[in-house]
Design a protein around this motif. Sequence first.
Motif, mmCIF file in Angstrom:
data_model
loop_
_atom_site.group_PDB
_atom_site.id
_atom_site.type_symbol
_atom_site.label_atom_id
_atom_site.label_comp_id
_atom_site.label_asym_id
_atom_site.label_seq_id
_atom_site.Cartn_x
_atom_site.Cartn_y
_atom_site.Cartn_z
ATOM 1 N N ALA A 164 27.831 1.482 59.189
ATOM 2 C CA ALA A 164 27.779 2.786 60.132
ATOM 3 C C ALA A 164 28.054 2.776 61.529
ATOM 4 C CB ALA A 164 25.956 2.758 60.325
ATOM 5 N N ALA A 165 28.198 1.808 62.033
ATOM 6 C CA ALA A 165 28.935 1.599 63.263
ATOM 7 C C ALA A 165 30.474 1.864 63.385
ATOM 8 C CB ALA A 165 28.585 0.220 64.048
ATOM 9 N N VAL A 211 10.572 -1.892 67.563
ATOM 10 C CA VAL A 211 9.615 -1.700 66.280
ATOM 11 C C VAL A 211 9.726 -2.931 65.517
ATOM 12 C CG1 VAL A 211 8.907 -0.031 64.504
ATOM 13 C CG2 VAL A 211 9.769 0.956 66.635
ATOM 14 N N GLN A 212 10.706 -3.456 65.224
ATOM 15 C CA GLN A 212 10.904 -4.803 64.227
ATOM 16 C C GLN A 212 10.521 -5.927 64.835
ATOM 17 O OE1 GLN A 212 15.088 -4.333 62.812
ATOM 18 N NE2 GLN A 212 14.647 -2.063 62.640
ATOM 19 N N GLY A 213 9.943 -5.875 65.948
ATOM 20 C CA GLY A 213 9.212 -6.951 66.632
ATOM 21 C C GLY A 213 10.346 -7.932 67.406
ATOM 22 N N ARG A 214 11.370 -7.524 67.684
ATOM 23 C CA ARG A 214 12.569 -8.331 68.060
ATOM 24 C C ARG A 214 12.492 -8.100 69.689
ATOM 25 N NH1 ARG A 214 17.683 -6.464 64.778
ATOM 26 N NH2 ARG A 214 16.793 -4.407 65.676
ATOM 27 N N THR A 259 8.306 -8.352 85.080
ATOM 28 C CA THR A 259 7.294 -9.068 84.302
ATOM 29 C C THR A 259 7.319 -8.256 83.035
ATOM 30 O OG1 THR A 259 5.333 -8.190 84.884
ATOM 31 C CG2 THR A 259 6.348 -9.664 86.405
ATOM 32 N N GLN A 260 7.765 -7.169 82.439
ATOM 33 C CA GLN A 260 7.534 -6.573 81.190
ATOM 34 C C GLN A 260 8.444 -6.874 80.496
ATOM 35 O OE1 GLN A 260 5.923 -2.491 81.654
ATOM 36 N NE2 GLN A 260 6.768 -2.013 79.510
ATOM 37 N N MET A 273 20.943 -0.287 66.822
ATOM 38 C CA MET A 273 22.520 0.284 66.013
ATOM 39 C C MET A 273 23.308 -0.904 66.444
ATOM 40 S SD MET A 273 24.726 3.375 67.264
ATOM 41 C CE MET A 273 23.471 4.678 66.771
ATOM 42 N N ARG A 289 27.534 2.586 51.337
ATOM 43 C CA ARG A 289 28.018 1.883 52.642
ATOM 44 C C ARG A 289 27.055 0.837 52.974
ATOM 45 N NH1 ARG A 289 28.537 5.942 57.336
ATOM 46 N NH2 ARG A 289 26.821 6.552 56.317
ATOM 47 N N SER A 290 27.674 -0.270 53.403
ATOM 48 C CA SER A 290 26.919 -1.499 54.103
ATOM 49 C C SER A 290 26.187 -0.824 55.401
ATOM 50 C CB SER A 290 27.534 -2.596 54.154
ATOM 51 O OG SER A 290 28.394 -2.480 55.344
ATOM 52 N N PRO A 291 25.166 -1.496 55.972
ATOM 53 C CA PRO A 291 24.599 -1.102 57.211
ATOM 54 C C PRO A 291 25.476 -1.093 58.282
ATOM 55 C CG PRO A 291 23.123 -2.491 55.748
ATOM 56 C CD PRO A 291 24.270 -2.484 55.019
#
Lengths: 433, 576
Positions: B33-34, B209-212, B203-204, B396, B28-30
């Motif tokens: 999954a959805a 985790v992937q920096g996005r 302001t936060q 996801m 399956r492609s990523p």
Amino acid sequence: MNATRRGRVAWILAASVFAAACRREGDDGREPAPPVVSLDALDASLAGAIRDARAAVVREPKSSASWGRLGQTCEAAEFNDEARRCYGRAAVLDPGSARWHHLAGLRELAEQPEVALGHLARATELAGTNTDAPRLRWAQALVERGRLDDAAVGLKPLLDANPSHAAARLEMARIRLVQGNAESGAEFVGPCLTNPYTARPALLVLSQIRQRLGDGDGAAVAARRAAAMPRPFDWPDPFLREVQQLRKDRQQLADQANGFVMQNRLDDAERTLATLFAASPDDAEGLLVLGRLRLRQERCKESEEALVRHLKARPDSLNGLVQLGLARMCQSRWTDAAASFSRAVELKPDFAQAHFNLGLARSAAGDAEGAAEAVRQSIRCNPGEASFHGMLAELLARSGDAAGAREAAARALQLDPKQPRAKAVMERLGPGR
Amino acid sequence: MVKLGLQRVAVAFGIAVATILAAGCDRRSPTDAAKPAAASVPAGPEWFRDVTAAMGVSFVHAAGTNYSMPDQVGSGMAILDYDRDGRPDLYFVQGNGARNRLYHQEPDGTFRDVSAGSGADVAGRGMGAIAGDANNDGLPDLVVTEYGAVRLLLNLGNGKFRDATVEAGLDNPRWAAPASFLDFDRDGRLDLVVGNYVDYDPTQACDDVQGRRDFCAPQAFAGTSTRLWRNVTASPGGAPRFEDRTAASGVSRVPGVALGLVCADFDGDGWPDIFCADDGRPNRLFMNRGDGTFREEGASRGVAFNAMGRTAANMGTAFADCDGDGMGDLFVTHLAEEFHSFFRQDRRGLFLDTVAQSGLQRAEWRGTGFGTVLVDFDGDGAPDLAQANGLVRRAMPGQTPVLAGVEPWWARYAQRAQVFANDGKGNFRDLSAANPSLCGTACVGRSLAAGDLDGDGAPDLVICGTAGPARVLKNVVPRRGHWVALHLEEPRFGGRDAIGAEAVLAAGGRRRWAVLQPATSYLSSHEAALHFGLGATATFDAVEVSWADGTREKFPGGPADRRVVLRHGEGTAVKP
């Protein structure tokens, strides 16, 4: 036929089907390619780990360890689908490894629960008595799917080996509760109450059980005890821990250090920050945590320095402004502190604690009226905080508004009968007419 | 024993084969999954038809694209009959500073945008809306929750509303999300609960985790107090007036992160309680002690945690008797990576999360659920379940095809809605594949409200998502069962809807229970009526109503397939 033999027979049969079904891959003699993920925005440590792991798979395409490691690094970076596929491949290449079946099972739970259950069951069988994590997780997955009797059977070996096994007993207590047998649940939950991993959830289950047995007060006591306990760590899972330990990115280190500060583990925080700053000396999040740490250590000037650096990178950081205000209060620089808090409430008008701190700073600076206004704002945002009402009572008493002070003190004492400022005001002013 | 052993070998063999095949041969492609794991065969006729355009509804929700959490959380809507002409109207809450919209239902069944000049077209960072009569003049008023405010829009009776927030004494600078009316002191005046969400730091910025860059999770922020105001309006039709009872009632003692509410009598003592669905925190259940105070008992009553004893992202709520035992069951939606909670009430006031036994785990895929309703769509006497879905994080991938009109930036968070049929015992079957109008396209689903918009006795749906168009879904279930719709009114209090009243309808040897509490789902408010499906039974025998003041009355039955107004005081008193 016992469970072990049944399992062996099943796996022999399955292996032959597997060999036939997967001949397609062998037909062209090619191994599947390792997944490619975007490393552009990824933290350098994680990106490096994935790159290395992928290179290892390219070098050794038949190595389960390489595929598994790639899965672990992908999972650490939340490339979950890629991780799932890598674990699956690792489990194929080394069907005797509990680790890969376990991790594959956990990754599959959301999308393909039946496949996940198969992996988890196999991991349980392979792990034997080396670790209880696969069996526990397998049983939990069965419970999640309503297979309560199967889960109870799955937990039995743990309880046979150790009748006091806290995690297994806790699951059994939950199972019995859902099965409508609160009394039996109560029998299981007892030994869980002293285990640090299970005490809090066990108290919550006990609270439910007591309520169901008609003991509302006992239920309330158990719930209160649970609420007073810190959130427990998850039951140890050595395989998952390996994945978690791969997270050594800046955000993770900063979060970890902050957690240590919150837990008053200041030496651990210091060490973690040192690791972080060795790689990123100007990390803004790290500087915020450093400011907090120095404040906790009452090294107020150093705290201020760290926070000023943090705010240079993030001028509108609310946490930074509030911590800076506290660091300045710590040095009795009330006006400067008030300026920090003022800026914070400007950015977030419903920031109850910043309003309150502003009141404290203004009060110390001699601005009683401004202080009372700030504290009123804090109450507006959070009317249930006794200390806010107590502070208002004190300020009003000082300004000669006895009636207002009594009213505020009464509110504070209604919320917290021991509220010190309110008590002092009431003692000083008396009950009034 | 031997037979059993061989069966188990077979089962284990099956699992093992499935495991190995999936592990070894999965290509399956990523993004797959959805998607549903397999193309499903429609399991019956379609239940809904999209009539948005034909009805004249053109609302499109506005949301910013700078990862500000309030954009992601809103917004809701209300179905109300603000002019009491017997035809439900629609009120949509806007986000991102745009103006809320009010649609009036015309005699021909279409909707007309009457926002301009109505006074209801307020602008803000809107979250939710509820309808209820705050001053007992018989006209439903609106309460709108916003990021940083709560507003009371007083219905003036001529199609106009006036912002009466300040004069009513309502002040909430927090991020207000769900709201609900209830009469917690049983004095005949509707009190108000507002669930505040997180103590948000605007302001936060948060990265995954992937920096996005992505939306922050609620765990990044502290909880806040849910607010409770007592209605102290001096006289019916007078200026509405509320006093803050947040602290005095004890509700502030246990802060939380409310996204959903259900205000109803959970333990049958005649006093309405407050359930808060808390995002990423234990749910709270404030039990009314009858003296103006509440005690939080969510954990001991079984609704604080899911079946595994874990906290989860509790969001939307629905409350109905799903298994026909005469007690309300509570459904709470969660993230796709979690399980929803189906808190079945097995003894009055006590709940168990039995989602694993409900069939809902066997859905073809799991959505991040927000708005949800438990309504008997097919008239078989059992409330069915519908759910609006939409992602909150980028981890996801979103689903396709995306509903036309959804802002492209938001498409990555889009998911399809789902609908499940109830067999009458609380077992649900996924009918989503057979319902392309409702479930065939993805949006960032948030609000979902039910009401019989066209008066045909079949509950319709209105669904709206972040940064996308609202949709009106007409109930077109074929061979639908007989039905009765009850309107419960309080003549002593201006004839307003009797929010909080419970009804037990007897028909065909069965007793069906429901409570009039429109403010459930997610930031939304349903039509203030109780719809009962009767199946093949063409008459009903009687209705017993437990009014919000604790009195009970019995009303005679009659033929089905009609709307019936039951007025407090006109029935035969029933002794407790």
